[in-house]
Motif scaffolding. Structure first.
Motif, PDB file in Angstrom:
ATOM      1  N   SER A  41      32.894  37.996  14.249  1.00 27.55           N
ATOM      2  CA  SER A  41      32.905  38.928  15.377  1.00 27.55           C
ATOM      3  C   SER A  41      32.310  40.285  15.028  1.00 27.55           C
ATOM      4  O   SER A  41      31.594  40.883  15.844  1.00 27.55           O
TER       5      SER A  41
ATOM      6  N   GLN B  17      30.054  40.861  12.805  1.00 22.25           N
ATOM      7  CA  GLN B  17      28.616  40.690  12.582  1.00 22.25           C
ATOM      8  C   GLN B  17      27.887  40.526  13.912  1.00 22.25           C
ATOM      9  O   GLN B  17      26.788  41.067  14.101  1.00 22.25           O
ATOM     10  N   THR B  18      28.485  39.796  14.852  1.00 24.26           N
ATOM     11  CA  THR B  18      27.832  39.605  16.155  1.00 24.26           C
ATOM     12  C   THR B  18      27.911  40.864  17.012  1.00 24.26           C
ATOM     13  O   THR B  18      27.091  41.044  17.916  1.00 24.26           O
ATOM     14  N   LEU B  19      28.865  41.753  16.729  1.00 23.31           N
ATOM     15  CA  LEU B  19      28.912  43.040  17.425  1.00 23.31           C
ATOM     16  C   LEU B  19      27.731  43.928  17.041  1.00 23.31           C
ATOM     17  O   LEU B  19      27.378  44.853  17.778  1.00 23.31           O
ATOM     18  N   PHE B  20      27.139  43.641  15.887  1.00 23.72           N
ATOM     19  CA  PHE B  20      25.942  44.370  15.467  1.00 23.72           C
ATOM     20  C   PHE B  20      24.788  43.844  16.307  1.00 23.72           C
ATOM     21  O   PHE B  20      24.326  42.709  16.125  1.00 23.72           O
ATOM     22  N   SER B  21      24.295  44.652  17.230  1.00 24.04           N
ATOM     23  CA  SER B  21      23.412  44.158  18.289  1.00 24.04           C
ATOM     24  C   SER B  21      22.120  43.501  17.806  1.00 24.04           C
ATOM     25  O   SER B  21      21.661  42.541  18.438  1.00 24.04           O
ATOM     26  N   PRO B  22      21.482  43.938  16.706  1.00 18.84           N
ATOM     27  CA  PRO B  22      20.270  43.216  16.285  1.00 18.84           C
ATOM     28  C   PRO B  22      20.524  41.760  15.910  1.00 18.84           C
ATOM     29  O   PRO B  22      19.597  40.945  15.942  1.00 18.84           O
TER      30      PRO B  22
ATOM     31  N   GLY C  96      23.841  39.865  16.952  1.00 16.82           N
ATOM     32  CA  GLY C  96      24.456  39.339  18.168  1.00 16.82           C
ATOM     33  C   GLY C  96      24.817  37.866  18.063  1.00 16.82           C
ATOM     34  O   GLY C  96      24.690  37.234  17.004  1.00 16.82           O
TER      35      GLY C  96
ATOM     36  N   ASP D 124      23.293  35.288  19.543  1.00 15.56           N
ATOM     37  CA  ASP D 124      22.101  34.451  19.355  1.00 15.56           C
ATOM     38  C   ASP D 124      21.634  34.460  17.903  1.00 15.56           C
ATOM     39  O   ASP D 124      21.259  33.424  17.347  1.00 15.56           O
TER      40      ASP D 124
ATOM     41  N   GLN E 142      23.471  35.007  15.308  1.00 18.51           N
ATOM     42  CA  GLN E 142      24.442  34.267  14.506  1.00 18.51           C
ATOM     43  C   GLN E 142      24.185  32.758  14.572  1.00 18.51           C
ATOM     44  O   GLN E 142      24.286  32.051  13.573  1.00 18.51           O
TER      45      GLN E 142
ATOM     46  N   SER F 267      17.857  35.747  11.043  1.00 19.61           N
ATOM     47  CA  SER F 267      18.232  35.974  12.445  1.00 19.61           C
ATOM     48  C   SER F 267      17.004  36.199  13.319  1.00 19.61           C
ATOM     49  O   SER F 267      17.123  36.498  14.509  1.00 19.61           O
TER      50      SER F 267
ATOM     51  N   ASN G  71      14.578  38.585  13.095  1.00 21.56           N
ATOM     52  CA  ASN G  71      14.294  39.987  13.403  1.00 21.56           C
ATOM     53  C   ASN G  71      13.241  40.524  12.427  1.00 21.56           C
ATOM     54  O   ASN G  71      13.415  41.569  11.808  1.00 21.56           O
TER      55      ASN G  71
END
Length: 338
Positions: free
Chosen positions: A5, A7-12, A14, A16, A18, A206, A208
């Motif tokens: 949670s 890590q997915t809160l970190f928007s870059p 997120g 998807d 993950q 991810s 990016n």
């Protein structure tokens, strides 16, 4: 998923991003200080599959900086790949860990490469790094170089077709020839290098890539120095690895380090791919300062490390006395030569 949670809160990344991590397969070559830290970070991050390779076993001197291992691992002389797998499975059972106890040689790397999304450098020698560099470009797999010794570290992200490769880099930015066995190492230098390496890995995995660093980073934590060098201009169009007409020289037999067990002598000979002109006096002085028993003449230097004696000739050829095991001989050789 609650586990990731934060890590997915970190928007870059997120949700998807993950999910992309979960579908990726990373190869980690070497499970010493760098490799063990990388493996733990990527396992905790939820990367779907890790293939981990190391030929060595855990020793007491590893425990100061190699975070995956315990005193029991050292007492039992557990192979690092197996000890790492056991610990990583305890950290995150959702990540598939495939461990290989052995050398990361050309046949093995070529067999693994088609299913790999990213290669992470946890090695302690440039022979293996040059092979990884060629494998990366032959199979179009990104890889992340890392190196540390003393309080010094460096790292660079290599993207085939875009960035300079390791060969290009070394022609302009020669690396230090020291090793942890000759000048030591502090754990924060390891963690700094792997922080850079794994941050870049998360960007790639991810998807990016826009955020990737395009500089070679080097630092000395003790001297409070950091240098970031823009490397685009050093890409060589004639490079045999990443140029217009690649031949991947370090995947050829002629370019590999040769080993041979000398019959009846309890000795392994190690011969580099190309003849060098070793500075006997410099090496003798370096090893003496590190506390080893050393003797030398104008033609060779002899150094005693634990129960093994290495004799190094001016052309780079070495005899490792006290073993018929090539894996042990290589470990002694690289710990002293780098």
């Amino acid at each position: 998923m609650k586990r990731y949670s934060r890590q997915t809160l970190f928007s870059p990344i997120g949700v998807d991003g993950q999910e992309r991590l979960r579908r990726k397969h990373v190869l980690i070559v070497g499970l010493g200080a760098l490799g063990s830290s990388i493996a733990e970070t990527l396992t905790r991050a939820g990367v779907g599959k890790l293939t981990i390779i190391d030929r060595d076993y855990v020793e007491e001197s590893n425990l100061q900086r190699q975070l995956l291992y315990s005193e029991n691992d050292a007492m039992e002389r557990m192979p690092k790949a197996e000890a790492a797998k056991r610990r990583l499975n305890e950290v995150n059972q959702d990540v598939e860990i495939h461990s290989i106890v052995g050398d990361a040689d050309v046949p093995l790397l070529e067999r693994l490469a088609p299913n790999i999304d990213l290669i992470m450098d946890g090695t302690d020698n440039f022979d293996t790094r040059f092979m990884m560099n060629d494998i990366s470009h032959k199979f179009h797999i990104p890889w992340i170089f890392g190196s540390c010794v003393g309080s010094f570290g460096s790292t660079f992200t290599i993207i085939p077709g875009k960035t300079p490769c390791l060969q290009c880099l070394l022609k302009k930015l020669p690396m230090r020839g020291q090793t942890c066995d000759t000048v030591g190492i502090i754990a924060p230098a390891v963690q700094m290098v792997t922080a850079y390496q794994t941050a870049e890995a998360l960007k790639i995995l991810s998807e990016n890539q826009w955020a990737l660093r395009n500089t070679y980073v080097t630092f000395d934590l003790w001297q409070n120095q950091t240098l970031s060098i823009k490397a685009d201009s050093i890409k060589n169009a004639d490079c045999y690895t990443c140029g217009h007409y690649p031949t991947y020289p370090y995947l050829q037999y002629e370019a590999t380090t040769k080993t041979a067990v000398l019959c009846g002598r309890n000795t392994v000979q190690i011969r580099p791919a190309t003849s060098t002109n070793c500075s006997i006096a410099v090496l003798a002085d370096q090893w003496k300062k590190a506390g080893y028993k050393v003797s030398a003449n104008p033609f060779l230097v002899s150094v005693l490390k634990d129960e093994h004696r290495m004799v190094l000739f001016k052309d780079g050829r070495a005899l490792i006395h006290g073993t018929n095991d090539i894996t042990i001989a290589k470990r002694v050789y690289h710990s002293l030569i780098g």
